[in-house]
Write an enzyme that holds these catalytic residues in place. Structure first.
Site, PDB file in Angstrom:
ATOM      1  N   LEU A  73       0.994  -1.286   0.210  1.00 42.01           N
ATOM      2  CA  LEU A  73       0.089   0.081  -0.152  1.00 42.01           C
ATOM      3  C   LEU A  73       0.582   1.453   0.156  1.00 42.01           C
ATOM      4  O   LEU A  73       0.623   2.438  -1.253  1.00 42.01           O
ATOM      5  CB  LEU A  73      -0.906  -0.068   1.581  1.00 42.01           C
ATOM      6  N   THR A  74       1.482   1.651   1.183  1.00 44.44           N
ATOM      7  CA  THR A  74       2.762   2.378   0.717  1.00 44.44           C
ATOM      8  C   THR A  74       3.669   2.676  -0.323  1.00 44.44           C
ATOM      9  O   THR A  74       4.052   2.002  -0.924  1.00 44.44           O
ATOM     10  CB  THR A  74       3.663   1.637   2.341  1.00 44.44           C
TER      11      THR A  74
ATOM     12  N   GLN B 133      15.207   1.953  32.043  1.00 43.82           N
ATOM     13  CA  GLN B 133      15.136   2.604  33.717  1.00 43.82           C
ATOM     14  C   GLN B 133      15.607   1.248  34.606  1.00 43.82           C
ATOM     15  O   GLN B 133      16.298   2.088  35.234  1.00 43.82           O
ATOM     16  CB  GLN B 133      14.328   3.339  34.055  1.00 43.82           C
TER      17      GLN B 133
ATOM     18  N   GLU C   6       1.486   0.244  10.809  1.00 45.22           N
ATOM     19  CA  GLU C   6       0.308  -0.402  10.327  1.00 45.22           C
ATOM     20  C   GLU C   6      -0.633   1.015  10.668  1.00 45.22           C
ATOM     21  O   GLU C   6      -1.835   0.855  11.263  1.00 45.22           O
ATOM     22  CB  GLU C   6      -0.448  -1.140  10.975  1.00 45.22           C
TER      23      GLU C   6
HETATM   24  N1  COS Z   1     -13.085   0.149   6.399  1.00 41.21           N
HETATM   25  C1  COS Z   1     -14.072  -0.280   5.168  1.00 41.21           C
HETATM   26  N2  COS Z   1     -14.078   0.980   4.686  1.00 41.21           N
HETATM   27  C2  COS Z   1     -13.428   2.220   5.251  1.00 41.21           C
HETATM   28  C3  COS Z   1     -12.934   2.171   6.196  1.00 41.21           C
HETATM   29  C4  COS Z   1     -12.960   1.055   7.407  1.00 41.21           C
HETATM   30  N3  COS Z   1     -12.045   0.748   8.446  1.00 41.21           N
HETATM   31  N4  COS Z   1     -11.679   3.739   6.715  1.00 41.21           N
HETATM   32  C5  COS Z   1     -12.858   4.526   5.144  1.00 41.21           C
HETATM   33  N5  COS Z   1     -13.330   3.640   4.217  1.00 41.21           N
HETATM   34  C6  COS Z   1     -13.382   4.250   3.308  1.00 41.21           C
HETATM   35  C7  COS Z   1     -14.134   5.721   3.773  1.00 41.21           C
HETATM   36  O1  COS Z   1     -15.842   5.342   3.823  1.00 41.21           O
HETATM   37  C8  COS Z   1     -14.810   6.408   2.457  1.00 41.21           C
HETATM   38  O2  COS Z   1     -15.754   5.885   1.975  1.00 41.21           O
HETATM   39  P1  COS Z   1     -16.216   6.636   0.681  1.00 41.21           P
HETATM   40  O3  COS Z   1     -15.091   6.371  -0.362  1.00 41.21           O
HETATM   41  O4  COS Z   1     -17.791   5.804  -0.333  1.00 41.21           O
HETATM   42  O5  COS Z   1     -16.098   7.584   0.931  1.00 41.21           O
HETATM   43  C9  COS Z   1     -12.931   5.563   1.233  1.00 41.21           C
HETATM   44  O6  COS Z   1     -13.073   4.858   2.902  1.00 41.21           O
HETATM   45  C10 COS Z   1     -12.254   7.380   2.220  1.00 41.21           C
HETATM   46  O7  COS Z   1     -12.358   7.640   3.652  1.00 41.21           O
HETATM   47  P2  COS Z   1     -11.735   8.456   4.462  1.00 41.21           P
HETATM   48  O8  COS Z   1     -12.683   9.433   3.546  1.00 41.21           O
HETATM   49  O9  COS Z   1     -11.820   7.983   5.617  1.00 41.21           O
HETATM   50  O10 COS Z   1     -10.268   8.512   3.841  1.00 41.21           O
HETATM   51  P3  COS Z   1      -8.724   9.463   4.393  1.00 41.21           P
HETATM   52  O11 COS Z   1      -8.057   8.962   3.326  1.00 41.21           O
HETATM   53  O12 COS Z   1      -9.598  11.016   4.562  1.00 41.21           O
HETATM   54  O13 COS Z   1      -8.231   8.768   5.671  1.00 41.21           O
HETATM   55  C11 COS Z   1      -7.418   7.294   6.765  1.00 41.21           C
HETATM   56  C12 COS Z   1      -8.265   7.606   5.657  1.00 41.21           C
HETATM   57  C13 COS Z   1      -6.128   8.242   7.213  1.00 41.21           C
HETATM   58  C14 COS Z   1      -7.522   6.372   8.078  1.00 41.21           C
HETATM   59  C15 COS Z   1      -6.696   6.028   5.888  1.00 41.21           C
HETATM   60  O14 COS Z   1      -5.668   6.754   4.365  1.00 41.21           O
HETATM   61  C16 COS Z   1      -5.096   5.198   7.313  1.00 41.21           C
HETATM   62  O15 COS Z   1      -5.687   4.638   7.660  1.00 41.21           O
HETATM   63  N6  COS Z   1      -4.284   6.218   7.452  1.00 41.21           N
HETATM   64  C17 COS Z   1      -2.628   4.717   7.523  1.00 41.21           C
HETATM   65  C18 COS Z   1      -2.898   3.601   6.225  1.00 41.21           C
HETATM   66  C19 COS Z   1      -1.339   2.958   6.897  1.00 41.21           C
HETATM   67  O16 COS Z   1      -2.121   2.270   7.729  1.00 41.21           O
HETATM   68  N7  COS Z   1      -0.492   2.420   6.160  1.00 41.21           N
HETATM   69  C20 COS Z   1      -0.186   1.541   6.654  1.00 41.21           C
HETATM   70  C21 COS Z   1       0.534   1.051   5.486  1.00 41.21           C
HETATM   71  S1  COS Z   1       0.720  -1.075   6.066  1.00 41.21           S
HETATM   72  S2  COS Z   1       2.096  -1.529   6.993  1.00 41.21           S
END
Ligand code: COS
Length: 384
Positions: free
Chosen positions: A124-125, A337, A364
Site C-alpha cells: 500500500l505505502t 530505567q 499499520e
Molecule cells: N473500512 C471500510 N471502509 C473504510 C474504512 C474502514 N475501516 N475507513 C474508511 N473507509 C472508507 C470511507 O468510508 C470512505 O468511503 P467513500 O469513498 O465511500 O467516502 C473511504 O474509505 C475513504 O475514507 P476517508 O475519507 O476516511 O479517507 P481519508 O483519506 O480521509 O483517510 C485514513 C483514511 C487516514 C484512515 C487512511 O488513509 C489510513 O488508515 N491511513 C493509514 C494507512 C496505514 O495504516 N498505512 C500503513 C501501511 S500498511 S503497513
C-alpha cells in the site's frame, strides 16, 4: 470460523514451547546475522504458523480473531522478528484475498500460503503516500485482457521472500481518492517487478523491508482481486482494521516479555544492600507496566471477541492499536530505567526490545492516524 477449543489449546501450548525452546535461544543469532535461520522458518511451516488465519478448507488452521490474538501474544514473547516472518502472510498480506477474492483466486494462492510454501506482502505505502494512503500513485491501466502496472511501493515487509503481492493501484485516474483504487494479486517474478535490497533499520533486525518497483508489469485481468475495480482501498482499510488487532497482540506479547526481563533483573540486582525490587520507586515502574499490560490485553481480547461476533470494530481496533503500542513504548522505557546503565548495553535484551518496539507506534497506521480514526468515528456517531 474457529478452531475447536481442545485443538486450539494444543496449538497454543506448542507455540509456547516453540518460543521457549527454539526462538528465545536463537534471538542473539538473529540480532547478529540480521536474518531468521532457515531451519526456524521451516519449523514455523511445520507448525502451521503461516496458515493461522487461513480457513481450514484452504489448508489453514482457521483460527478466529480471538484465537489468533492469543497465539500471536504467545509468539511475541520472543523477539519480534520471528513473528514478522509469518506476520504479513497471517495478516495484511492474505486477508484481503480471504475477504474479497474469487474462489479461483483463493484456490490459486491460499493453500500455498497456508503451508508457507510461499509468503505474501501487502503493498500500500509509497514514497509519497504513507499516512495519506488514498493519495497513492501506482497505476494499473487496462489493456485488453491485461493490466499494466507502474509505480513504486515503499517499506514492504517480507518483499524479498514473497511469492505473492497484494498491490493497491489506481485504476481510475479521474477519481483522485479512495474509489479509484483497486487491489491486485501479483507474482513478484513477473517481468518488470524489481525488489530492492533490504532497508537498514533502527531495530527488529532479521525483519526485512524493501522498495518494490513496477515498470510496465503486465498482469492478467484475472489478477484483479474479487474481479471488481474500485474496491482496493476499502479492502485495505478492512484488512488494516483486523491487522491492528493482530498488532495489539504483538504489542502485549512483547510487553509481557519485557516486564519479565525487568522483573528478573529487579529481583537479582542488589544496591544499597538489598535487591532493587524492594525499592518502592522501582516497584512503581513495575506496577505501572503490569497495569498497562493488563489493560492492553483486556481491551484487545474484548475487541477481538466483538470482531468474531460480527460487530464493526474500526474504532475499537484503533483504540487497541494506539493503547497497546504506546504502552509497549512506556514499558520498554521503564525496563531500561530499571536496568540502569546496564539497560543501555546490548548485552541485556531490553536495549534491543526498546528499539524493536519503537516501530509498533509507526506501522499499520501511526498513533496519530489511530487518534484520527477514533475521533472521526466518535463524531460520526454523535446523536445515534
Ligand atoms: N473500512 C471500510 N471502509 C473504510 C474504512 C474502514 N475501516 N475507513 C474508511 N473507509 C472508507 C470511507 O468510508 C470512505 O468511503 P467513500 O469513498 O465511500 O467516502 C473511504 O474509505 C475513504 O475514507 P476517508 O475519507 O476516511 O479517507 P481519508 O483519506 O480521509 O483517510 C485514513 C483514511 C487516514 C484512515 C487512511 O488513509 C489510513 O488508515 N491511513 C493509514 C494507512 C496505514 O495504516 N498505512 C500503513 C501501511 S500498511 S503497513
Amino acid at each position: 470460523m474457529s478452531l475447536d477449543p481442545e485443538t486450539f489449546s494444543q496449538v497454543k501450548d506448542t507455540v509456547s514451547r516453540f518460543v521457549r525452546e527454539k526462538l528465545i535461544p536463537a534471538e542473539d543469532i538473529v540480532e547478529e546475522s540480521n536474518e531468521v535461520p532457515e531451519s526456524i522458518i521451516q519449523d514455523m511451516r511445520d507448525l502451521g504458523l503461516f496458515g493461522l488465519s487461513i480457513p481450514e478448507e484452504y489448508g489453514g488452521l482457521g483460527l478466529n480473531m480471538s484465537q489468533e490474538c492469543e497465539v500471536i501474544h504467545e509468539l511475541c514473547q520472543a523477539s519480534l522478528s520471528f513473528r514478522s516472518v509469518i506476520g504479513t502472510t497471517v495478516g495484511i498480506g492474505s486477508q484481503g484475498l480471504v475477504m474479497t477474492g474469487t474462489e479461483e483466486q483463493k484456490q490459486e494462492y491460499l493453500p500455498r500460503l497456508a503451508t508457507g510454501e510461499i509468503s505474501s506482502s501487502f503493498c500500500l505505502t509509497e514514497p509519497d503516500a504513507g499516512s495519506d494512503a488514498a493519495s497513492l500513485r501506482t497505476v494499473a491501466v487496462r489493456d485488453g485482457d491485461s493490466y499494466v502496472l507502474n509505480g513504486t511501493k515503499r517499506f514492504i515487509t517480507n518483499a524479498l521472500r514473497a511469492g505473492m503481492l497484494t498491490v493497491m493501484a489506481r485504476t481510475d485516474p479521474d477519481k483522485k481518492g479512495a474509489s479509484g483504487i483497486s487491489a491486485f494479486l501479483v507474482d513478484p517474478k513477473t517481468p518488470g517487478v524489481t525488489i530492492a535490497k533490504a532497508d537498514a533499520k533502527m531495530g527488529q533486525r532479521g525483519t526485512q523491508t524493501s522498495d518494490i518497483i513496477f515498470e510496465d508489469v503486465r498482469i492478467p485481468a484475472s489478477a484483479l482481486m474479487g474481479e471488481k475495480e474500485g474496491q482496493g482501498f476499502y479492502t485495505a482499510m478492512r484488512v488494516l482494521d483486523r491487522g491492528r488487532l493482530h498488532l495489539s497482540s504483538v504489542s502485549t506479547g512483547i510487553s509481557e516479555r519485557i516486564i519479565h526481563e525487568a522483573l528478573t533483573y529487579a529481583s537479582e540486582r542488589k544496591q544499597f544492600g538489598q535487591v532493587i525490587g524492594e525499592f518502592q520507586l522501582v516497584q512503581a515502574m513495575l506496577a505501572d507496566s503490569q497495569a498497562d499490560l493488563f489493560a492492553g490485553k483486556a481491551m484487545t481480547m474484548d475487541a477481538a471477541a466483538r470482531f468474531d461476533a460480527g460487530e464493526e470494530i474500526p474504532m475499537l481496533a484503533a483504540c487497541c492499536k494506539m493503547f497497546t503500542t504506546e504502552a509497549a513504548g512506556r514499558i520498554a522505557d521503564k525496563a531500561v530505567q530499571i536496568h540502569g546503565g546496564a539497560g543501555y548495553m546490548s548485552e541485556y535484551k531490553v536495549e534491543r526490545f526498546y528499539r524493536d518496539v519503537r516501530l509498533l507506534r509507526l506501522y499499520e497506521g501511526t498513533t496519530q492516524i489511530q487518534q484520527l480514526v477514533i475521533a472521526r468515528n466518535m463524531l460520526k456517531n454523535v446523536g445515534n
